[in-house]
Motif scaffolding. Structure first.
Motif, PDB file in Angstrom:
ATOM      1  N   GLU A  35      -3.177   7.472   0.647  1.00 36.02           N
ATOM      2  CA  GLU A  35      -3.759   8.849   1.266  1.00 36.02           C
ATOM      3  C   GLU A  35      -3.439   9.991   0.344  1.00 36.02           C
ATOM      4  O   GLU A  35      -4.233  10.895   0.215  1.00 36.02           O
ATOM      5  CB  GLU A  35      -3.363   8.706   2.660  1.00 36.02           C
ATOM      6  CG  GLU A  35      -4.020   8.025   3.704  1.00 36.02           C
ATOM      7  CD  GLU A  35      -3.289   8.096   5.115  1.00 36.02           C
ATOM      8  OE1 GLU A  35      -2.475   8.693   5.427  1.00 36.02           O
ATOM      9  OE2 GLU A  35      -4.028   7.436   5.731  1.00 36.02           O
ATOM     10  N   ASP A  36      -2.499   9.867  -0.485  1.00 40.58           N
ATOM     11  CA  ASP A  36      -2.068  10.958  -1.239  1.00 40.58           C
ATOM     12  C   ASP A  36      -2.814  11.116  -2.544  1.00 40.58           C
ATOM     13  O   ASP A  36      -3.018  12.185  -3.265  1.00 40.58           O
ATOM     14  CB  ASP A  36      -0.617  10.632  -1.933  1.00 40.58           C
ATOM     15  CG  ASP A  36       0.761  10.910  -0.939  1.00 40.58           C
ATOM     16  OD1 ASP A  36       0.406  11.488  -0.010  1.00 40.58           O
ATOM     17  OD2 ASP A  36       1.749  10.387  -1.393  1.00 40.58           O
ATOM     18  N   MET A  37      -3.638   9.912  -2.528  1.00 41.12           N
ATOM     19  CA  MET A  37      -4.822  10.076  -3.847  1.00 41.12           C
ATOM     20  C   MET A  37      -6.115  10.935  -3.300  1.00 41.12           C
ATOM     21  O   MET A  37      -6.762  11.527  -4.196  1.00 41.12           O
ATOM     22  CB  MET A  37      -5.269   8.771  -4.242  1.00 41.12           C
ATOM     23  CG  MET A  37      -4.009   8.001  -4.950  1.00 41.12           C
ATOM     24  SD  MET A  37      -3.232   8.740  -6.265  1.00 41.12           S
ATOM     25  CE  MET A  37      -4.573   8.814  -7.625  1.00 41.12           C
ATOM     26  N   GLY A  38      -6.089  11.301  -2.058  1.00 40.06           N
ATOM     27  CA  GLY A  38      -7.033  12.025  -1.353  1.00 40.06           C
ATOM     28  C   GLY A  38      -8.529  11.665  -1.821  1.00 40.06           C
ATOM     29  O   GLY A  38      -9.050  10.485  -1.790  1.00 40.06           O
ATOM     30  N   ALA A  39      -9.378  12.555  -2.269  1.00 40.12           N
ATOM     31  CA  ALA A  39     -10.652  12.377  -2.770  1.00 40.12           C
ATOM     32  C   ALA A  39     -10.860  11.401  -3.710  1.00 40.12           C
ATOM     33  O   ALA A  39     -11.954  11.005  -4.068  1.00 40.12           O
ATOM     34  CB  ALA A  39     -11.130  13.569  -2.993  1.00 40.12           C
ATOM     35  N   VAL A  40      -9.906  11.032  -4.417  1.00 38.32           N
ATOM     36  CA  VAL A  40     -10.110  10.081  -5.654  1.00 38.32           C
ATOM     37  C   VAL A  40     -10.444   8.737  -4.974  1.00 38.32           C
ATOM     38  O   VAL A  40     -11.286   8.110  -5.375  1.00 38.32           O
ATOM     39  CB  VAL A  40      -8.639   9.922  -6.347  1.00 38.32           C
ATOM     40  CG1 VAL A  40      -8.934   8.898  -7.409  1.00 38.32           C
ATOM     41  CG2 VAL A  40      -8.349  11.203  -6.904  1.00 38.32           C
ATOM     42  N   LEU A  41      -9.886   8.368  -3.928  1.00 35.23           N
ATOM     43  CA  LEU A  41     -10.301   7.109  -3.291  1.00 35.23           C
ATOM     44  C   LEU A  41     -10.956   7.180  -2.078  1.00 35.23           C
ATOM     45  O   LEU A  41     -11.687   6.283  -1.556  1.00 35.23           O
ATOM     46  CB  LEU A  41      -8.882   6.389  -2.988  1.00 35.23           C
ATOM     47  CG  LEU A  41      -7.971   5.995  -4.002  1.00 35.23           C
ATOM     48  CD1 LEU A  41      -6.605   5.368  -3.652  1.00 35.23           C
ATOM     49  CD2 LEU A  41      -8.571   5.473  -5.166  1.00 35.23           C
ATOM     50  N   ALA A  42     -11.063   8.371  -1.566  1.00 31.08           N
ATOM     51  CA  ALA A  42     -11.851   8.658  -0.281  1.00 31.08           C
ATOM     52  C   ALA A  42     -12.690   9.993  -0.121  1.00 31.08           C
ATOM     53  O   ALA A  42     -12.144  10.915   0.427  1.00 31.08           O
ATOM     54  CB  ALA A  42     -10.781   8.673   1.100  1.00 31.08           C
ATOM     55  N   PRO A  43     -13.511   9.818  -1.059  1.00 30.96           N
ATOM     56  CA  PRO A  43     -14.509  11.016  -1.160  1.00 30.96           C
ATOM     57  C   PRO A  43     -15.280  11.689   0.000  1.00 30.96           C
ATOM     58  O   PRO A  43     -15.458  10.864   1.073  1.00 30.96           O
ATOM     59  CB  PRO A  43     -15.497  10.784  -2.137  1.00 30.96           C
ATOM     60  CG  PRO A  43     -15.432   9.446  -2.392  1.00 30.96           C
ATOM     61  CD  PRO A  43     -14.036   8.614  -1.885  1.00 30.96           C
TER      62      PRO A  43
ATOM     63  N   ALA B 146     -13.577  17.695  -6.095  1.00 28.54           N
ATOM     64  CA  ALA B 146     -12.594  17.532  -5.216  1.00 28.54           C
ATOM     65  C   ALA B 146     -11.652  16.287  -5.718  1.00 28.54           C
ATOM     66  O   ALA B 146     -10.230  16.552  -5.485  1.00 28.54           O
ATOM     67  CB  ALA B 146     -13.153  17.119  -3.663  1.00 28.54           C
ATOM     68  N   ALA B 147     -11.945  15.291  -6.469  1.00 27.77           N
ATOM     69  CA  ALA B 147     -11.061  14.305  -6.652  1.00 27.77           C
ATOM     70  C   ALA B 147     -10.173  14.775  -7.795  1.00 27.77           C
ATOM     71  O   ALA B 147      -8.998  14.453  -7.820  1.00 27.77           O
ATOM     72  CB  ALA B 147     -11.916  13.173  -7.020  1.00 27.77           C
ATOM     73  N   CYS B 148     -10.839  15.509  -8.795  1.00 24.43           N
ATOM     74  CA  CYS B 148     -10.096  15.960  -9.737  1.00 24.43           C
ATOM     75  C   CYS B 148      -8.985  17.137  -9.283  1.00 24.43           C
ATOM     76  O   CYS B 148      -7.809  17.237  -9.770  1.00 24.43           O
ATOM     77  CB  CYS B 148     -10.992  16.813 -10.972  1.00 24.43           C
ATOM     78  SG  CYS B 148     -11.842  15.311 -11.782  1.00 24.43           S
ATOM     79  N   ALA B 149      -9.412  17.979  -8.355  1.00 22.77           N
ATOM     80  CA  ALA B 149      -8.400  18.878  -7.700  1.00 22.77           C
ATOM     81  C   ALA B 149      -7.142  18.048  -7.037  1.00 22.77           C
ATOM     82  O   ALA B 149      -5.856  18.331  -7.255  1.00 22.77           O
ATOM     83  CB  ALA B 149      -9.020  19.822  -6.497  1.00 22.77           C
ATOM     84  N   ASP B 150      -7.604  16.860  -6.221  1.00 25.45           N
ATOM     85  CA  ASP B 150      -6.615  16.055  -5.766  1.00 25.45           C
ATOM     86  C   ASP B 150      -5.642  15.337  -6.731  1.00 25.45           C
ATOM     87  O   ASP B 150      -4.580  15.140  -6.546  1.00 25.45           O
ATOM     88  CB  ASP B 150      -6.989  15.329  -4.735  1.00 25.45           C
ATOM     89  CG  ASP B 150      -7.549  15.837  -3.569  1.00 25.45           C
ATOM     90  OD1 ASP B 150      -7.184  16.830  -3.187  1.00 25.45           O
ATOM     91  OD2 ASP B 150      -8.400  15.135  -2.692  1.00 25.45           O
ATOM     92  N   LEU B 151      -6.429  15.033  -7.692  1.00 32.14           N
ATOM     93  CA  LEU B 151      -5.719  14.337  -8.737  1.00 32.14           C
ATOM     94  C   LEU B 151      -4.704  15.189  -9.717  1.00 32.14           C
ATOM     95  O   LEU B 151      -3.491  15.027 -10.013  1.00 32.14           O
ATOM     96  CB  LEU B 151      -6.592  13.703  -9.711  1.00 32.14           C
ATOM     97  CG  LEU B 151      -6.063  12.554 -10.820  1.00 32.14           C
ATOM     98  CD1 LEU B 151      -5.332  11.709 -10.147  1.00 32.14           C
ATOM     99  CD2 LEU B 151      -7.039  12.125 -11.596  1.00 32.14           C
ATOM    100  N   GLU B 152      -5.051  16.523  -9.754  1.00 30.92           N
ATOM    101  CA  GLU B 152      -4.169  17.549 -10.381  1.00 30.92           C
ATOM    102  C   GLU B 152      -2.893  17.670  -9.512  1.00 30.92           C
ATOM    103  O   GLU B 152      -2.225  17.862  -9.973  1.00 30.92           O
ATOM    104  CB  GLU B 152      -4.929  18.826 -10.572  1.00 30.92           C
ATOM    105  CG  GLU B 152      -4.104  19.832 -10.981  1.00 30.92           C
ATOM    106  CD  GLU B 152      -4.520  20.452 -12.281  1.00 30.92           C
ATOM    107  OE1 GLU B 152      -3.652  21.202 -12.772  1.00 30.92           O
ATOM    108  OE2 GLU B 152      -5.361  19.900 -12.943  1.00 30.92           O
ATOM    109  N   GLU B 153      -2.993  17.791  -8.199  1.00 28.79           N
ATOM    110  CA  GLU B 153      -2.005  17.719  -7.243  1.00 28.79           C
ATOM    111  C   GLU B 153      -0.948  16.711  -7.349  1.00 28.79           C
ATOM    112  O   GLU B 153       0.283  17.123  -7.427  1.00 28.79           O
ATOM    113  CB  GLU B 153      -2.430  17.812  -6.035  1.00 28.79           C
ATOM    114  CG  GLU B 153      -1.535  18.786  -4.992  1.00 28.79           C
ATOM    115  CD  GLU B 153      -2.090  18.974  -3.525  1.00 28.79           C
ATOM    116  OE1 GLU B 153      -1.802  18.434  -2.577  1.00 28.79           O
ATOM    117  OE2 GLU B 153      -3.093  19.493  -3.691  1.00 28.79           O
ATOM    118  N   VAL B 154      -1.406  15.462  -7.343  1.00 30.22           N
ATOM    119  CA  VAL B 154      -0.343  14.306  -7.457  1.00 30.22           C
ATOM    120  C   VAL B 154      -0.186  14.025  -8.907  1.00 30.22           C
ATOM    121  O   VAL B 154       0.843  13.155  -9.135  1.00 30.22           O
ATOM    122  CB  VAL B 154      -0.969  13.000  -6.915  1.00 30.22           C
ATOM    123  CG1 VAL B 154      -1.132  13.525  -5.247  1.00 30.22           C
ATOM    124  CG2 VAL B 154      -2.262  12.316  -7.208  1.00 30.22           C
TER     125      VAL B 154
END
Length: 152
Positions: free
Chosen positions: A144-152, A85-93
């Motif tokens: 919050e834009d970092m999503g699961a990177v910071l808030a799994p 999930a973190a990699c998917a969110d990181l791909e987005e930002v």
């Protein structure tokens, strides 16, 4: 908050090369990169160290223990609680998610929480080293834009 450039990464790389060269000259172990071949796994495209702490006034409820993770993407891994999930969110930002809020940006004055995240490493070819917090509307959005990177 600060963001390091490729020049800073090259300085650190040069320092590492000097240390390895000194170790080899002193009879230490020499580390060499494996030859790239069809069976050689590629290096992760992203490698991050993430440390989350709490400012002076942590919340009364919930887990307030500091957290420390590593995250790799391409392939997803590390000891992050949810690397996929973190990699998917990181791909987005992308690497742009690590850019600081411009000083002339209009932001609301609000407090979103005591969380402070220190993140360093690289996203693709971009070296990153920055701090995220929730001290104002723009910083809350950035966190919050970092999503699961910071808030799994």
């Amino acid at each position: 908050m600060r963001t390091h450039t490729l020049a800073a990464a090259l300085v650190r790389s040069g320092a590492l090369a000097a240390v390895l060269g000194t170790a080899a000259a002193c009879g230490g172990t020499t580390v060499t990169a494996p030859e790239d071949g069809p069976d050689t796994p590629s290096a992760p495209t992203t490698e991050l160290s993430i440390e989350i702490t709490y400012a002076d006034d942590p919340p009364a409820e919930g887990d307030t223990e500091p957290k420390s993770w590593t995250l790799t993407c391409g392939p997803a891994g590390g000891d992050h609680p949810d690397p996929e999930a973190a990699c998917a969110d990181l791909e987005e930002v992308g690497a742009e998610g690590f850019e600081e809020v411009p000083e002339d940006q209009a932001c609301t004055f609000q407090m979103g929480g005591p969380e402070v995240a220190e993140v360093s490493g690289h996203v693709g070819e971009t070296e990153v080293s920055t701090e995220f917090d929730k001290s104002g509307g723009c910083e809350i959005d950035r966190y919050e834009d970092m999503g699961a990177v910071l808030a799994p």
